[in-house]
Enzyme design. Structure first.
Site, mmCIF file in Angstrom:
data_model
loop_
_atom_site.group_PDB
_atom_site.id
_atom_site.type_symbol
_atom_site.label_atom_id
_atom_site.label_comp_id
_atom_site.label_asym_id
_atom_site.label_seq_id
_atom_site.Cartn_x
_atom_site.Cartn_y
_atom_site.Cartn_z
ATOM 1 N N GLY A 12 0.834 -1.204 0.000
ATOM 2 C CA GLY A 12 0.000 0.000 0.000
ATOM 3 C C GLY A 12 0.866 1.250 0.000
ATOM 4 O O GLY A 12 0.505 2.265 0.589
ATOM 5 N N ARG A 15 -0.073 5.455 -1.852
ATOM 6 C CA ARG A 15 -0.769 6.662 -1.389
ATOM 7 C C ARG A 15 -0.919 6.622 0.136
ATOM 8 O O ARG A 15 -0.573 5.628 0.784
ATOM 9 C CB ARG A 15 -2.148 6.795 -2.057
ATOM 10 C CG ARG A 15 -3.121 5.700 -1.729
ATOM 11 C CD ARG A 15 -4.535 6.038 -2.226
ATOM 12 N NE ARG A 15 -5.498 5.146 -1.646
ATOM 13 C CZ ARG A 15 -6.046 4.104 -2.278
ATOM 14 N NH1 ARG A 15 -5.705 3.838 -3.508
ATOM 15 N NH2 ARG A 15 -6.921 3.339 -1.654
ATOM 16 N N ASP A 62 -1.809 -7.567 -5.790
ATOM 17 C CA ASP A 62 -2.953 -7.639 -4.881
ATOM 18 C C ASP A 62 -2.530 -8.544 -3.720
ATOM 19 O O ASP A 62 -2.336 -9.749 -3.910
ATOM 20 C CB ASP A 62 -4.171 -8.222 -5.617
ATOM 21 C CG ASP A 62 -5.386 -8.324 -4.709
ATOM 22 O OD1 ASP A 62 -5.236 -8.276 -3.472
ATOM 23 O OD2 ASP A 62 -6.503 -8.478 -5.248
ATOM 24 N N VAL A 63 -2.372 -7.970 -2.534
ATOM 25 C CA VAL A 63 -1.811 -8.744 -1.428
ATOM 26 C C VAL A 63 -2.787 -9.783 -0.866
ATOM 27 O O VAL A 63 -2.416 -10.570 0.000
ATOM 28 C CB VAL A 63 -1.283 -7.839 -0.284
ATOM 29 C CG1 VAL A 63 -0.043 -7.091 -0.701
ATOM 30 C CG2 VAL A 63 -2.356 -6.905 0.239
ATOM 31 N N ASN A 89 1.135 -2.524 5.383
ATOM 32 C CA ASN A 89 0.307 -1.316 5.525
ATOM 33 C C ASN A 89 -0.994 -1.380 4.733
ATOM 34 O O ASN A 89 -1.985 -0.756 5.126
ATOM 35 C CB ASN A 89 1.146 -0.102 5.075
ATOM 36 C CG ASN A 89 0.300 1.120 4.853
ATOM 37 O OD1 ASN A 89 -0.118 1.785 5.798
ATOM 38 N ND2 ASN A 89 0.012 1.417 3.593
ATOM 39 N N SER A 142 -4.831 -0.425 14.047
ATOM 40 C CA SER A 142 -5.641 0.794 14.141
ATOM 41 C C SER A 142 -6.113 0.949 15.582
ATOM 42 O O SER A 142 -6.214 -0.034 16.327
ATOM 43 C CB SER A 142 -6.859 0.670 13.216
ATOM 44 O OG SER A 142 -7.818 1.665 13.522
ATOM 45 N N TYR A 155 -13.829 -4.624 10.361
ATOM 46 C CA TYR A 155 -12.575 -3.845 10.373
ATOM 47 C C TYR A 155 -11.900 -3.982 11.743
ATOM 48 O O TYR A 155 -10.703 -4.273 11.829
ATOM 49 C CB TYR A 155 -12.876 -2.386 10.048
ATOM 50 C CG TYR A 155 -11.641 -1.506 9.943
ATOM 51 C CD1 TYR A 155 -10.849 -1.520 8.803
ATOM 52 C CD2 TYR A 155 -11.268 -0.666 10.988
ATOM 53 C CE1 TYR A 155 -9.712 -0.716 8.698
ATOM 54 C CE2 TYR A 155 -10.138 0.141 10.900
ATOM 55 C CZ TYR A 155 -9.372 0.114 9.755
ATOM 56 O OH TYR A 155 -8.251 0.911 9.658
ATOM 57 N N LYS A 159 -8.203 -5.633 12.661
ATOM 58 C CA LYS A 159 -7.117 -4.844 13.253
ATOM 59 C C LYS A 159 -6.726 -5.411 14.617
ATOM 60 O O LYS A 159 -5.555 -5.363 15.003
ATOM 61 C CB LYS A 159 -7.518 -3.366 13.342
ATOM 62 C CG LYS A 159 -7.701 -2.712 11.960
ATOM 63 C CD LYS A 159 -6.446 -2.815 11.107
ATOM 64 C CE LYS A 159 -6.557 -2.116 9.774
ATOM 65 N NZ LYS A 159 -5.337 -2.198 8.957
HETATM 66 N N1 LIG Z 1 -6.598 6.586 7.407
HETATM 67 C C1 LIG Z 1 -6.856 6.305 8.672
HETATM 68 O O1 LIG Z 1 -7.552 7.071 9.377
HETATM 69 C C2 LIG Z 1 -6.311 5.051 9.302
HETATM 70 C C3 LIG Z 1 -6.391 4.914 10.692
HETATM 71 C C4 LIG Z 1 -5.895 3.762 11.283
HETATM 72 C C5 LIG Z 1 -5.301 2.777 10.516
HETATM 73 N N2 LIG Z 1 -5.237 2.927 9.159
HETATM 74 C C6 LIG Z 1 -4.621 1.835 8.388
HETATM 75 O O2 LIG Z 1 -3.484 2.342 7.715
HETATM 76 C C7 LIG Z 1 -3.297 1.627 6.482
HETATM 77 C C8 LIG Z 1 -3.192 2.612 5.326
HETATM 78 O O3 LIG Z 1 -4.378 3.378 5.301
HETATM 79 P P1 LIG Z 1 -4.551 4.719 4.431
HETATM 80 O O4 LIG Z 1 -5.361 5.615 5.254
HETATM 81 O O5 LIG Z 1 -3.263 5.160 3.886
HETATM 82 O O6 LIG Z 1 -5.518 4.117 3.303
HETATM 83 P P2 LIG Z 1 -5.686 4.418 1.762
HETATM 84 O O7 LIG Z 1 -5.337 5.827 1.445
HETATM 85 O O8 LIG Z 1 -7.021 3.886 1.411
HETATM 86 O O9 LIG Z 1 -4.535 3.494 1.135
HETATM 87 C C9 LIG Z 1 -4.628 2.109 1.198
HETATM 88 C C10 LIG Z 1 -3.436 1.556 0.450
HETATM 89 O O10 LIG Z 1 -3.513 0.127 0.472
HETATM 90 C C11 LIG Z 1 -3.446 -0.356 -0.865
HETATM 91 N N3 LIG Z 1 -4.241 -1.578 -0.951
HETATM 92 C C12 LIG Z 1 -5.516 -1.750 -0.536
HETATM 93 N N4 LIG Z 1 -5.912 -3.003 -0.779
HETATM 94 C C13 LIG Z 1 -4.852 -3.632 -1.365
HETATM 95 C C14 LIG Z 1 -4.641 -4.939 -1.878
HETATM 96 N N5 LIG Z 1 -5.592 -5.875 -1.815
HETATM 97 N N6 LIG Z 1 -3.431 -5.231 -2.404
HETATM 98 C C15 LIG Z 1 -2.462 -4.305 -2.455
HETATM 99 N N7 LIG Z 1 -2.592 -3.052 -1.985
HETATM 100 C C16 LIG Z 1 -3.791 -2.724 -1.464
HETATM 101 C C17 LIG Z 1 -3.996 0.786 -1.728
HETATM 102 O O11 LIG Z 1 -3.492 0.776 -3.049
HETATM 103 P P3 LIG Z 1 -4.335 0.220 -4.303
HETATM 104 O O12 LIG Z 1 -5.759 0.647 -4.103
HETATM 105 O O13 LIG Z 1 -3.662 0.825 -5.475
HETATM 106 O O14 LIG Z 1 -4.142 -1.275 -4.230
HETATM 107 C C18 LIG Z 1 -3.435 1.998 -1.001
HETATM 108 O O15 LIG Z 1 -2.108 2.251 -1.393
HETATM 109 C C19 LIG Z 1 -4.488 0.669 6.372
HETATM 110 O O16 LIG Z 1 -4.110 -0.608 6.815
HETATM 111 C C20 LIG Z 1 -5.511 1.286 7.321
HETATM 112 O O17 LIG Z 1 -6.411 0.316 7.806
HETATM 113 C C21 LIG Z 1 -5.714 4.043 8.535
#
Ligand SMILES: NC(=O)c1ccc[n+]([C@@H]2O[C@H](COP(=O)([O-])OP(=O)(O)OC[C@H]3O[C@@H](n4cnc5c(N)ncnc54)[C@H](OP(=O)(O)O)[C@@H]3O)[C@@H](O)[C@H]2O)c1
Length: 260
Positions: A12, A15, A62-63, A89, A142, A155, A159
Site C-alpha cells: 500500500g 498513497r 494484490d496482497v 500497511n 488501528s 474492520y 485490526k
Molecule cells: N486513514 C486512517 O484514518 C487510518 C487509521 C488507522 C489505521 N489505518 C490503516 O493504515 C493503512 C493505510 O491506510 P490509508 O489511510 O493510507 O488508506 P488508503 O489511502 O485507502 O490506502 C490504502 C493503500 O492500500 C493499498 N491496498 C488496498 N488493498 C490492497 C490490496 N488488496 N493489495 C495491495 N494493496 C492494497 C492501496 O493501493 P491500491 O488501491 O492501489 O491497491 C493503497 O495504497 C491501512 O491498513 C488502514 O487500515 C488508517
C-alpha cells in the site's frame, strides 16, 4: 541517517500512510520496494524516492492473492538481495452496516484484505529474514482494535487480529533476530480511507465530518489528530535500531485517545 542502505518493502505504498512511510524511509537512506494494485501511483512514489537518491522497485500486486504475494517477495529479493524491513500497511475499510445486517461478502472481503493478506506477506518474507537472522516487521493496525466503534465490526476484528498476529509472530521470530511490532493510528486526516470513513459514518449517523472531527479533536489529550507523517515517523522508530530491544508491541499513534 537511521536506515542507511536498508531494504524496505511497503505494501500500500502508493498513497496515504504507505506513501508517507516509503518517503520517510527513503529520506533516512533506505531502498524501497513499493507494492499495491495501482501501478501508476506506485510509479509516482518510486520517482520521488529516486529523486531522493535511493533505489525504488514498483511491485504491482494484490496482497490478498497468495501467488501474487510470493512473486512480489521473489522480485524484491531478486532485485535487492534481501528484505530488511517489511511494512504490512495495505488495508481496506469495511462498508458500514450493523452486525445483524452485515453481508457475508463484506465480512469475507475485510478479513481477506486486512488479515489473510498479512499472513500471506509474512509467510513469504519470513524465510529470507530467518536465513539472514535479522528483520523488522511492522503491522498497520488501528485504534479501532482498542476502541469501540459501531457498524464496522469486521474492520475492528481484523485490526485486533493483527495485534494477535504481532504477538504470535514476535514469539516465533524473536530467536531469529526478527522484531515484530504494530502501530495503532487514530483517524488520519487527508487519506482516502479517512474520506471513506467520513462518508460511511455520515450515512449511518447523519453527522457530517466537520462537527464529528471537532469533537474528536477536543477529546484527544494533545487536541490534534495524527497525520500520515506522524505515523511514518513512528514507523521509522520501529524500523530503526532505536527500537532494537522492542518486539511484540503495539504503539498508539492517536494524539492521546487511548491509554492502553
Ligand atoms: N486513514 C486512517 O484514518 C487510518 C487509521 C488507522 C489505521 N489505518 C490503516 O493504515 C493503512 C493505510 O491506510 P490509508 O489511510 O493510507 O488508506 P488508503 O489511502 O485507502 O490506502 C490504502 C493503500 O492500500 C493499498 N491496498 C488496498 N488493498 C490492497 C490490496 N488488496 N493489495 C495491495 N494493496 C492494497 C492501496 O493501493 P491500491 O488501491 O492501489 O491497491 C493503497 O495504497 C491501512 O491498513 C488502514 O487500515 C488508517
Amino acid at each position: 541517517m537511521r536506515l542507511n542502505d536498508e531494504v524496505a518493502l511497503v505494501t500500500g505504498g502508493g498513497r496515504g500512510i504507505g506513501r508517507a512511510i516509503a518517503l520517510k524511509f527513503a529520506q533516512e537512506g533506505a531502498h524501497l520496494a513499493v507494492a499495491g494494485r495501482t501501478a501508476s501511483s506506485l510509479e509516482e512514489v518510486a520517482s520521488e524516492i529516486r529523486t531522493l537518491g535511493r533505489q525504488a522497485l514498483v511491485l504491482p500486486c494484490d496482497v490478498s492473492d497468495d501467488g501474487a504475494v510470493r512473486e512480489m517477495v521473489r522480485q524484491a529479493e531478486a532485485r535487492f538481495g534481501r528484505i530488511d524491513i517489511l511494512v504490512n500497511n495495505a488495508g481496506y475499510f469495511t462498508t458500514n452496516a450493523p452486525l445483524h445486517q452485515m453481508p457475508d461478502s463484506e465480512w469475507d472481503q475485510t478479513l481477506r484484505m486486512n488479515l489473510t493478506s498479512v499472513f500471506y506477506v509474512c509467510r513469504a518474507a519470513l524465510p529470507g529474514m530467518m536465513a539472514r537472522r535479522r528483520g523488522s516487521i511492522i503491522m498497520m493496525s488501528s485504534i479501532a482494535a482498542r476502541a469501540a466503534f459501531p457498524f464496522s465490526a469486521p474492520y475492528a476484528v481484523t485490526k485486533a487480529g493483527l495485534l494477535g498476529l504481532t504477538r504470535s509472530l514476535a514469539a516465533e521470530a524473536g530467536p531469529y533476530g526478527i522484531r515484530v511490532n504494530a502501530l495503532c493510528p487514530g483517524v488520519v486526516l487527508g487519506t482516502e480511507m479517512h474520506h471513506k470513513v467520513n462518508r460511511e459514518i455520515e450515512k449511518m449517523s447523519g453527522i457530517g465530518p466537520e462537527k464529528r472531527l471537532e469533537a474528536a479533536r477536543h477529546s484527544l489529550l494533545l487536541r490534534r489528530l495524527p497525520t500520515a507523517e506522524d505515523v511514518a515517523a513512528t514507523a521509522l522508530f520501529l524500523a530503526s535500531p532505536d527500537s532494537g530491544i522492542m518486539t511484540g508491541q503495539a504503539l498508539n499513534v492517536d494524539g492521546g485517545s487511548r491509554l492502553d
